[in-house]
Scaffold this motif. Structure first.
Motif, short mmCIF file in Angstrom:
data_model
loop_
_atom_site.label_atom_id
_atom_site.label_comp_id
_atom_site.label_asym_id
_atom_site.label_seq_id
_atom_site.Cartn_x
_atom_site.Cartn_y
_atom_site.Cartn_z
N THR A 27 -38.90 6.77 63.49
CA THR A 27 -38.88 6.68 64.95
C THR A 27 -38.96 8.06 65.59
O THR A 27 -39.38 8.19 66.73
CB THR A 27 -37.62 5.94 65.44
OG1 THR A 27 -36.47 6.59 64.92
CG2 THR A 27 -37.63 4.50 64.96
N SER A 28 -38.55 9.10 64.87
CA SER A 28 -38.73 10.46 65.38
C SER A 28 -38.73 11.46 64.23
O SER A 28 -38.07 11.24 63.21
CB SER A 28 -37.62 10.83 66.38
OG SER A 28 -36.40 11.06 65.73
N VAL A 29 -39.50 12.50 64.38
CA VAL A 29 -39.56 13.59 63.40
C VAL A 29 -39.48 14.88 64.20
O VAL A 29 -40.35 15.16 65.03
CB VAL A 29 -40.87 13.57 62.59
CG1 VAL A 29 -40.88 14.71 61.57
CG2 VAL A 29 -41.08 12.23 61.91
N THR A 30 -38.42 15.65 63.98
CA THR A 30 -38.24 16.90 64.73
C THR A 30 -37.93 18.05 63.79
O THR A 30 -37.56 17.84 62.63
CB THR A 30 -37.08 16.78 65.75
OG1 THR A 30 -35.85 16.63 65.03
CG2 THR A 30 -37.27 15.59 66.67
N GLY A 31 -38.07 19.25 64.31
CA GLY A 31 -37.61 20.41 63.57
C GLY A 31 -36.09 20.47 63.69
O GLY A 31 -35.48 19.68 64.40
N LEU A 32 -35.47 21.42 63.00
CA LEU A 32 -34.03 21.53 63.07
C LEU A 32 -33.56 21.92 64.47
O LEU A 32 -32.40 21.71 64.82
CB LEU A 32 -33.54 22.58 62.05
CG LEU A 32 -33.86 22.29 60.59
CD1 LEU A 32 -33.15 23.28 59.68
CD2 LEU A 32 -33.50 20.86 60.21
N ASN A 33 -34.45 22.42 65.28
CA ASN A 33 -34.12 22.77 66.66
C ASN A 33 -34.23 21.58 67.61
O ASN A 33 -34.01 21.71 68.82
CB ASN A 33 -35.03 23.89 67.17
CG ASN A 33 -36.51 23.49 67.14
OD1 ASN A 33 -36.85 22.35 66.83
ND2 ASN A 33 -37.37 24.44 67.47
N GLY A 34 -34.60 20.42 67.08
CA GLY A 34 -34.69 19.22 67.90
C GLY A 34 -36.03 19.00 68.57
O GLY A 34 -36.26 17.98 69.20
N LYS A 35 -36.95 19.94 68.42
CA LYS A 35 -38.27 19.78 69.04
C LYS A 35 -39.18 18.95 68.15
O LYS A 35 -39.20 19.13 66.94
CB LYS A 35 -38.90 21.16 69.29
CG LYS A 35 -38.15 21.97 70.33
CD LYS A 35 -38.86 23.28 70.61
CE LYS A 35 -38.11 24.08 71.68
NZ LYS A 35 -38.78 25.38 71.95
N PRO A 36 -39.94 18.03 68.74
CA PRO A 36 -40.83 17.15 67.94
C PRO A 36 -41.82 17.95 67.10
O PRO A 36 -42.37 18.95 67.55
CB PRO A 36 -41.55 16.33 69.01
CG PRO A 36 -40.67 16.39 70.21
CD PRO A 36 -40.01 17.74 70.17
N LEU A 37 -42.03 17.46 65.89
CA LEU A 37 -43.02 18.10 65.02
C LEU A 37 -44.38 17.42 65.15
O LEU A 37 -45.38 17.93 64.70
CB LEU A 37 -42.57 18.03 63.55
CG LEU A 37 -41.34 18.84 63.21
CD1 LEU A 37 -41.05 18.73 61.72
CD2 LEU A 37 -41.53 20.29 63.59
N GLY A 38 -44.37 16.23 65.73
CA GLY A 38 -45.63 15.51 65.90
C GLY A 38 -45.45 14.48 66.99
O GLY A 38 -44.35 14.08 67.30
N ALA A 39 -46.53 14.04 67.56
CA ALA A 39 -46.46 13.01 68.59
C ALA A 39 -47.41 11.90 68.22
O ALA A 39 -48.51 12.16 67.74
CB ALA A 39 -46.85 13.61 69.94
N PRO A 40 -46.99 10.66 68.41
CA PRO A 40 -47.87 9.55 68.04
C PRO A 40 -49.16 9.56 68.84
O PRO A 40 -49.14 9.77 70.03
CB PRO A 40 -47.03 8.32 68.36
CG PRO A 40 -45.93 8.79 69.24
CD PRO A 40 -45.77 10.26 69.02
N GLU A 41 -50.27 9.36 68.15
CA GLU A 41 -51.56 9.32 68.83
C GLU A 41 -51.83 7.91 69.34
O GLU A 41 -52.59 7.71 70.25
CB GLU A 41 -52.66 9.73 67.84
CG GLU A 41 -52.48 11.14 67.35
CD GLU A 41 -53.47 11.48 66.26
OE1 GLU A 41 -54.34 10.64 65.97
OE2 GLU A 41 -53.38 12.57 65.71
#
Length: 200
Positions: free
Chosen positions: A140-154
């Protein structure tokens, strides 16, 4: 140099088709049993034990046949630490169980490129010859350790193939209503083909 992105031990993105005849369902499991399967999976990744990883994955899971090769290759170049949290039983029946999770995966050694990440999602487990195993994973979500998304669903994504240390770069959402995943979904859930990502 190969670059692996391994948000969880369950993401091999290949189309999945509901398998033919299943063996008789095992008794409805309790959450302790299900949580143990997930914990065994991540511990196997940390120990770089491909046999132990495979022991946690359903034999009819999407990409089951290629998972061993994927994890074995990854283990040659990466040492990983996986931290599970927030395990919660979502649904359970004699045929299928769903467990939500948060998993932080960090590189601790090795020469391979890896992006530390936090994945939230739902593991789907099904009985396999009397034992509950990981069949699929929905991110449901994939983020870096800083909480920022690493990818966005196309586009609306589908269920990803089983939990095994192969990767995903974008969050996956459960498809509706068809129970099939497509390669166009989360590029590349895990436990979803090991998404190899260009070194950055």
């Amino acid at each position: 140099m190969k670059s692996f992105f391994v948000p969880l031990v369950a993401a091999l993105l290949l189309p999945f088709v509901w398998g033919g005849c299943e063996k008789p369902a095992a008794p409805t499991p309790d959450k302790t049993m299900l949580f143990q399967v997930i914990e065994d999976n991540v511990h196997a990744v940390e120990k770089k034990d491909a046999d132990a990883v495979m022991a946690t994955i359903h034999s009819k899971a999407p990409s089951f046949a290629s998972t061993r090769e994927i994890v074995s290759e990854m283990f040659k170049t990466l040492d990983l630490k996986c931290t599970l949290s927030d395990l919660q039983l979502v649904t359970v029946s004699p045929e299928e169980a769903r467990v939500s999770f948060t998993q932080k995966t960090e590189k601790t050694g090795g020469e391979g490129d890896f992006q530390n990440n936090i994945v939230k999602g739902v593991h789907i487990l099904r009985p396999d010859d009397g034992k509950w195993k990981l069949f699929n994973t929905i991110q449901t979500s994939v983020t870096g350790l800083n909480g920022k998304p690493l990818g966005a669903p196309e586009a609306p994504a589908a269920e990803t193939a089983p939990a095994s240390p192969a990767p995903a770069t974008t969050p996956a959402a459960e498809p509706a209503p068809a129970p099939a995943a497509s390669e166009a979904a989360p590029k590349p859930a895990t436990p979803a083909s090991p998404a190899e990502k260009p070194a950055q």
